[in-house]
Design a protein around this motif. Sequence first.
Motif, PDB file in Angstrom:
ATOM      1  N   ASP A  36      35.296   9.754 -10.826  1.00  0.00           N
ATOM      2  CA  ASP A  36      35.784  11.128 -10.787  1.00  0.00           C
ATOM      3  C   ASP A  36      37.171  11.157 -10.133  1.00  0.00           C
ATOM      4  O   ASP A  36      37.712  10.113  -9.748  1.00  0.00           O
ATOM      5  CB  ASP A  36      34.790  12.052 -10.081  1.00  0.00           C
ATOM      6  N   ALA A  37      37.738  12.348 -10.001  1.00  0.00           N
ATOM      7  CA  ALA A  37      39.092  12.503  -9.467  1.00  0.00           C
ATOM      8  C   ALA A  37      39.224  12.007  -8.031  1.00  0.00           C
ATOM      9  O   ALA A  37      40.317  11.679  -7.585  1.00  0.00           O
ATOM     10  CB  ALA A  37      39.522  13.966  -9.556  1.00  0.00           C
ATOM     11  N   GLU A  38      38.112  11.951  -7.305  1.00  0.00           N
ATOM     12  CA  GLU A  38      38.132  11.451  -5.925  1.00  0.00           C
ATOM     13  C   GLU A  38      37.863   9.947  -5.857  1.00  0.00           C
ATOM     14  O   GLU A  38      37.730   9.385  -4.768  1.00  0.00           O
ATOM     15  CB  GLU A  38      37.100  12.198  -5.068  1.00  0.00           C
ATOM     16  N   GLY A  39      37.717   9.295  -7.002  1.00  0.00           N
ATOM     17  CA  GLY A  39      37.482   7.859  -7.029  1.00  0.00           C
ATOM     18  C   GLY A  39      36.037   7.463  -6.797  1.00  0.00           C
ATOM     19  O   GLY A  39      35.757   6.315  -6.468  1.00  0.00           O
ATOM     20  N   LYS A  40      35.113   8.404  -7.006  1.00  0.00           N
ATOM     21  CA  LYS A  40      33.690   8.105  -6.831  1.00  0.00           C
ATOM     22  C   LYS A  40      33.071   7.734  -8.181  1.00  0.00           C
ATOM     23  O   LYS A  40      33.268   8.440  -9.174  1.00  0.00           O
ATOM     24  CB  LYS A  40      32.965   9.308  -6.246  1.00  0.00           C
ATOM     25  N   GLN A  42      30.636   7.470 -11.263  1.00  0.00           N
ATOM     26  CA  GLN A  42      29.790   8.476 -11.898  1.00  0.00           C
ATOM     27  C   GLN A  42      28.842   7.813 -12.898  1.00  0.00           C
ATOM     28  O   GLN A  42      29.139   6.759 -13.433  1.00  0.00           O
ATOM     29  CB  GLN A  42      30.653   9.508 -12.632  1.00  0.00           C
ATOM     30  N   ASN A  57      39.257   9.247 -18.873  1.00  0.00           N
ATOM     31  CA  ASN A  57      40.203   8.830 -17.842  1.00  0.00           C
ATOM     32  C   ASN A  57      41.395   8.090 -18.441  1.00  0.00           C
ATOM     33  O   ASN A  57      42.538   8.297 -18.016  1.00  0.00           O
ATOM     34  CB  ASN A  57      39.493   7.980 -16.785  1.00  0.00           C
TER      35      ASN A  57
END
Length: 128
Positions: A36-40, A42, A57
Motif C-alpha cells: 500500500d501507499a505506506e509500504g505495508k 497487502q 503500483n
Amino acid sequence: MPSTLGRLRSVWPGFRAEVVSGHTRTLYCSGQTAMDAEGKPQHEGDMAAQLALSLDNLEAVLGEAGMSLANLVRLNVYTTDVDRLFPHYGVLAARLGAAGVAPATTMFGVARLAVPGQLVELEGTAVA
C-alpha cells in the motif's frame, strides 16, 4: 526525434523482442509488489489480488513519469510459485492488451521475494 518501436520476429511463437530507436526517455522501474501507499504488504497468500495490486503500483509509477502501460517494452515477472501464478496470468495479459502493448516478458520462479508474504513482483522498462 519521436519514439519508434519495432517488433522483431522470434524463432518461437510467443517470444518477443523490441527495437527502440529515437527514444527520448527510458524508465527502469524496480520491482513493484502488493504494497500500500505506506509500504505495508497487502493480500498475504492471495496471488490474484497481489498480481492486480502489483500491476496497479507499476502503472502508478509509470504515470508519475508521464507514461502508461502502453510504454512498456520489457516486463520481468518474479513469482514464488509459477504454478499458482499461471491461472491468474490472464489478468496481466488483459491489462496489457487493453493498453495495446505486448512487451518482451520473462517470468522467473524464485525461492522468495524481499518482503515476506509477497508472491509476485513486476519489474518494467518503459520508453517514451
